[in-house]
Design a protein around this motif. Structure first.
Motif, PDB file in Angstrom:
ATOM      1  N   LEU A 104      13.808  20.740  30.921  1.00 18.91           N
ATOM      2  CA  LEU A 104      13.239  19.669  31.742  1.00 18.91           C
ATOM      3  C   LEU A 104      12.295  18.785  30.930  1.00 18.91           C
ATOM      4  O   LEU A 104      12.296  17.564  31.063  1.00 18.91           O
ATOM      5  CB  LEU A 104      12.503  20.254  32.945  1.00 18.91           C
ATOM      6  N   ALA A 126      12.603  14.747  31.986  1.00 17.39           N
ATOM      7  CA  ALA A 126      12.648  14.751  33.451  1.00 17.39           C
ATOM      8  C   ALA A 126      11.286  15.089  34.042  1.00 17.39           C
ATOM      9  O   ALA A 126      10.946  14.642  35.141  1.00 17.39           O
ATOM     10  CB  ALA A 126      13.692  15.746  33.945  1.00 17.39           C
ATOM     11  N   VAL A 155      21.496  18.339  34.979  1.00 24.01           N
ATOM     12  CA  VAL A 155      20.777  17.380  34.149  1.00 24.01           C
ATOM     13  C   VAL A 155      21.754  16.298  33.713  1.00 24.01           C
ATOM     14  O   VAL A 155      22.777  16.585  33.084  1.00 24.01           O
ATOM     15  CB  VAL A 155      20.157  18.066  32.913  1.00 24.01           C
ATOM     16  N   ASN A 212      18.325  11.587  31.650  1.00 28.11           N
ATOM     17  CA  ASN A 212      16.941  12.066  31.698  1.00 28.11           C
ATOM     18  C   ASN A 212      16.524  12.485  33.110  1.00 28.11           C
ATOM     19  O   ASN A 212      15.342  12.569  33.418  1.00 28.11           O
ATOM     20  CB  ASN A 212      15.996  10.967  31.185  1.00 28.11           C
ATOM     21  N   ARG A 213      17.508  12.751  33.943  1.00 24.63           N
ATOM     22  CA  ARG A 213      17.241  13.134  35.333  1.00 24.63           C
ATOM     23  C   ARG A 213      17.754  14.547  35.584  1.00 24.63           C
ATOM     24  O   ARG A 213      18.776  14.960  35.046  1.00 24.63           O
ATOM     25  CB  ARG A 213      17.975  12.148  36.248  1.00 24.63           C
ATOM     26  N   ALA A 214      17.024  15.290  36.427  1.00 20.86           N
ATOM     27  CA  ALA A 214      17.404  16.666  36.771  1.00 20.86           C
ATOM     28  C   ALA A 214      17.326  16.844  38.278  1.00 20.86           C
ATOM     29  O   ALA A 214      16.350  16.434  38.910  1.00 20.86           O
ATOM     30  CB  ALA A 214      16.513  17.668  36.063  1.00 20.86           C
ATOM     31  N   ASP A 215      18.368  17.460  38.868  1.00 20.48           N
ATOM     32  CA  ASP A 215      18.417  17.688  40.312  1.00 20.48           C
ATOM     33  C   ASP A 215      18.909  19.101  40.598  1.00 20.48           C
ATOM     34  O   ASP A 215      19.805  19.607  39.918  1.00 20.48           O
ATOM     35  CB  ASP A 215      19.385  16.694  40.970  1.00 20.48           C
TER      36      ASP A 215
END
Length: 198
Positions: free
Chosen positions: A166, A171, A190, A193-196
């Motif tokens: 992360l 993120a 991922v 540069n985004r993580a959910d």
């Protein structure tokens, strides 16, 4: 820290629960097997992966060589109808080591080593436990693994590794990454540069 922008989607799965997880013990480098709940969580992660990536059979699979991560990966792949052992492992994906603190709970450590525990609370990202490693050190250990991923990849690893990822992708800032809750049985996706969580 210069963030990594992943060109491909990374599907990160923390290993299922162990008895030490349930007891709140620091596992780090200790090779603790999954418990029954952990095995169910691994199968649940497989079903989430099936829904997330219909082409799951063609993805790259890599994991930590530690027993709890290998068991999770084997169950996940078997649930998906894939060959259990047909994936790569990489020592750099092992969990953060806690050195002489392994096997103890945070309550034990706060009681026995109050000053050290307070230092860690002030800067979890950079603090190095006695004989262990910091999140900052872990991040540098796994950076080359992320940079070398050949395409969309499923990684089965550990909570500390997920926190380092992360921070590495930008993120979450490093100081916050060390405190993020990392769920077992769920999937951290991922993208760039985004993580959910799924």
């Amino acid at each position: 820290m210069v963030p990594i922008t992943l060109p491909h989607r990374l599907i990160l799965i923390r290993h299922g629960e162990t008895d030490w997880n349930r007891e709140g013990r620091l596992q780090g480098g200790q090779d603790i097997p999954l418990n029954d709940l952990g095995r169910r969580q691994a199968a649940e992660a497989a079903e989430r992966l099936r829904a997330l990536a219909p082409g799951f059979a063609a993805l790259d699979y890599i994991g930590s060589p530690m027993k709890r991560a290998r068991e999770t990966m084997d169950i996940l792949r078997a649930t998906l109808g894939l060959e259990a052992g047909a994936y790569r492992t990489d020592d750099r994906l092992k969990e953060l080591t806690f050195g002489s603190w392994e096997g103890y709970t945070w309550r034990d450590i706060r009681k026995a080593e109050r000053e050290q525990a307070q230092l860690r609370e002030r800067d979890k990202w950079s603090f190095v436990p006695p004989g262990g490693e910091s999140y900052a050190m872990l991040a540098e250990r796994i950076r080359p693994v992320l940079e070398a991923l050949p395409g969309e990849t499923v990684v089965v690893s550990h909570g500390g590794v997920a926190r380092a990822v992360l921070a590495l992708v930008g993120a979450v800032p490093p100081a916050k990454a060390s405190m993020v809750e990392i769920w077992q049985g769920k999937i951290l996706v991922v993208t760039g540069n985004r993580a959910d969580w799924l």
